[in-house]
Motif scaffolding. Sequence first.
Motif, mmCIF file in Angstrom:
data_model
loop_
_atom_site.group_PDB
_atom_site.id
_atom_site.type_symbol
_atom_site.label_atom_id
_atom_site.label_comp_id
_atom_site.label_asym_id
_atom_site.label_seq_id
_atom_site.Cartn_x
_atom_site.Cartn_y
_atom_site.Cartn_z
ATOM 1 N N GLN A 110 14.297 71.699 86.448
ATOM 2 C CA GLN A 110 15.753 70.475 85.077
ATOM 3 C C GLN A 110 15.166 69.099 85.509
ATOM 4 N N THR A 111 15.921 67.617 85.561
ATOM 5 C CA THR A 111 16.517 67.321 85.952
ATOM 6 C C THR A 111 17.635 66.247 85.271
ATOM 7 N N ASP A 112 17.616 65.263 85.575
ATOM 8 C CA ASP A 112 19.130 64.282 85.159
ATOM 9 C C ASP A 112 18.730 63.927 84.165
ATOM 10 N N ARG A 113 17.440 63.843 83.006
ATOM 11 C CA ARG A 113 17.651 63.726 81.978
ATOM 12 C C ARG A 113 16.605 64.847 80.440
ATOM 13 N N GLN A 114 16.187 66.214 81.405
ATOM 14 C CA GLN A 114 15.324 67.096 80.902
ATOM 15 C C GLN A 114 15.552 68.096 80.785
ATOM 16 N N VAL A 115 14.492 68.773 80.863
ATOM 17 C CA VAL A 115 14.113 70.398 81.641
ATOM 18 C C VAL A 115 13.077 70.709 80.829
ATOM 19 N N THR A 116 12.332 71.673 81.539
ATOM 20 C CA THR A 116 10.688 71.957 81.265
ATOM 21 C C THR A 116 11.422 73.311 81.331
ATOM 22 N N ALA A 117 10.730 74.692 80.278
ATOM 23 C CA ALA A 117 10.160 75.953 80.425
ATOM 24 C C ALA A 117 9.258 76.044 80.351
ATOM 25 N N ARG A 118 8.688 76.227 81.469
ATOM 26 C CA ARG A 118 7.342 76.452 82.116
ATOM 27 C C ARG A 118 6.674 78.803 81.736
ATOM 28 N N PHE A 119 5.793 79.191 81.224
ATOM 29 C CA PHE A 119 5.427 80.150 80.936
ATOM 30 C C PHE A 119 4.332 80.618 81.280
ATOM 31 N N GLU A 120 4.260 82.591 81.258
ATOM 32 C CA GLU A 120 2.992 82.870 81.754
ATOM 33 C C GLU A 120 1.894 82.521 81.577
ATOM 34 N N ASN A 121 1.579 82.088 80.136
ATOM 35 C CA ASN A 121 0.343 81.808 79.705
ATOM 36 C C ASN A 121 0.084 80.598 80.115
ATOM 37 N N GLY A 122 1.091 79.921 80.489
ATOM 38 C CA GLY A 122 0.472 78.304 80.694
ATOM 39 C C GLY A 122 1.048 77.449 80.204
ATOM 40 N N HIS A 123 1.602 77.630 78.953
ATOM 41 C CA HIS A 123 1.945 76.707 78.102
ATOM 42 C C HIS A 123 3.762 76.271 79.279
ATOM 43 N N CYS A 124 3.420 74.947 78.372
ATOM 44 C CA CYS A 124 5.049 74.169 79.086
ATOM 45 C C CYS A 124 6.032 73.381 78.053
ATOM 46 N N ALA A 125 6.942 73.807 77.684
ATOM 47 C CA ALA A 125 8.276 73.445 76.936
ATOM 48 C C ALA A 125 9.357 72.384 77.698
ATOM 49 N N THR A 126 8.832 71.272 76.708
ATOM 50 C CA THR A 126 10.513 70.070 77.745
ATOM 51 C C THR A 126 11.091 69.999 76.680
ATOM 52 N N GLY A 127 12.500 69.427 77.230
ATOM 53 C CA GLY A 127 13.815 69.046 76.158
ATOM 54 C C GLY A 127 14.615 68.723 76.669
ATOM 55 N N ASP A 128 16.157 69.064 75.752
ATOM 56 C CA ASP A 128 16.874 68.052 76.611
ATOM 57 C C ASP A 128 18.109 69.245 76.671
ATOM 58 N N LEU A 129 17.891 70.547 76.325
ATOM 59 C CA LEU A 129 18.751 71.539 77.024
ATOM 60 C C LEU A 129 17.756 72.727 76.379
ATOM 61 N N LEU A 130 17.923 73.716 77.227
ATOM 62 C CA LEU A 130 17.786 74.636 77.223
ATOM 63 C C LEU A 130 18.515 75.885 77.425
ATOM 64 N N ILE A 131 18.984 77.040 76.014
ATOM 65 C CA ILE A 131 19.145 77.631 76.188
ATOM 66 C C ILE A 131 19.105 79.258 76.254
#
Length: 386
Positions: A131-152
């Motif tokens: 995460q940065t001060d503006r967004q958060v990124t989830a990285r997955f085992e299969n190589g996919h990435c998802a970026t958003g404003d928050l992660l639950i």
Amino acid sequence: MQGLKAIVIGAGIGGLTAGIALRKAGYEVEIYDRVQELRPVGAGISLWSNGVKVLNWLGLGREIAQIGGRMARMEYRWLDGRILNDIDLAPLVQSVGQCPYPVARADLQAILLQAFDGTVNLNHCCVEIEQTDRQVTARFENGHCATGDLLIAANGVRSNLREYVLGQPFHPNYAGYVNFNGLVAASADLAPSQTWVVYVGQHQRASMMPVANDRFYFFFDVPLPLEAGANPAGVKAELQHHFQGWAEPVQRLIDGVDPQATARLAIHDMGPIDRLVKGRVALLGDAAHTTCPDLGQGGCQAMEDALVLAQCLVTTNVGVEDALQLYERQRRDRVSAVVRKARQRAEMIHGKDPQVTQQWYDQLATEDPLEVTGAIAKTILGGPLH
């Protein structure tokens, strides 16, 4: 804060409820789960009135009523069938303003999946968060990435994301007993149709609760060492051994269980923990506060989390991190108290101190039913919806 995007890790009760609540608030939501197929853990769940109220708030009141069992009374019975206490639940409903609904987990999951108007991405195991001060990124085992404003992080008791928030490992605790549960056809020779019956004795429990479609959700509790393996002869043999000599309805229940559809779960809890949030990442449900099922509050607390999280995001316009800090402040004491209370009740019921358990048995035989419903109401009314 409009136009936010939320990444939800976990498609269980908490993750799906959070997804629905945030979509209701107008946010973009992506849900991910590591499993290839969504299969509920356990056959049923007792949704007390605080959980039902969250579903009502989400517009799912009619749906939950359709899948919920009608539960008008609770009966405690000794292992030989003698009645210990008969509790009318009408005073509880009058006190809290909503009846409880025992439900089959598969039915609950189905209505939550239908209510979430987005995609649940399966076979995505989140392995890293940045995460940065503006967004958060989830990285997955299969190589996919998802970026958003928050992660639950709502990925359960074995959450691999909890350590990211806490900064250190925090492992579940074995509660000291194994729970067997499943569904059977309802019949009068097992229990009355609108009654939750609990047989107690020898630090064990055998229980039946009504759910929709003329079924009972049943469970058996047996204190066992964590390393104790399942009986190689199967579930029925194990239950027959542990509940030998119990009342005839218990024997009929054991005869009627489907071994292939009966879960055998070593019960754990987790918490209390001192933080639920790190920056733009929030823990929710069992990832934050796995609760012994002895209060029936595990799923309800996850639903409360989802409601409060959505409300904090909607009503706080300073920023995402401030909203999540507000969520933490509003939930930390509540969930910590429920975890502690459920653990204390589990220990009392299952013979951690045999003298304390005997005192509980003695209390059951003399306790005013209004004291029982009053204690349940106190737990229910401690939540965000009164």
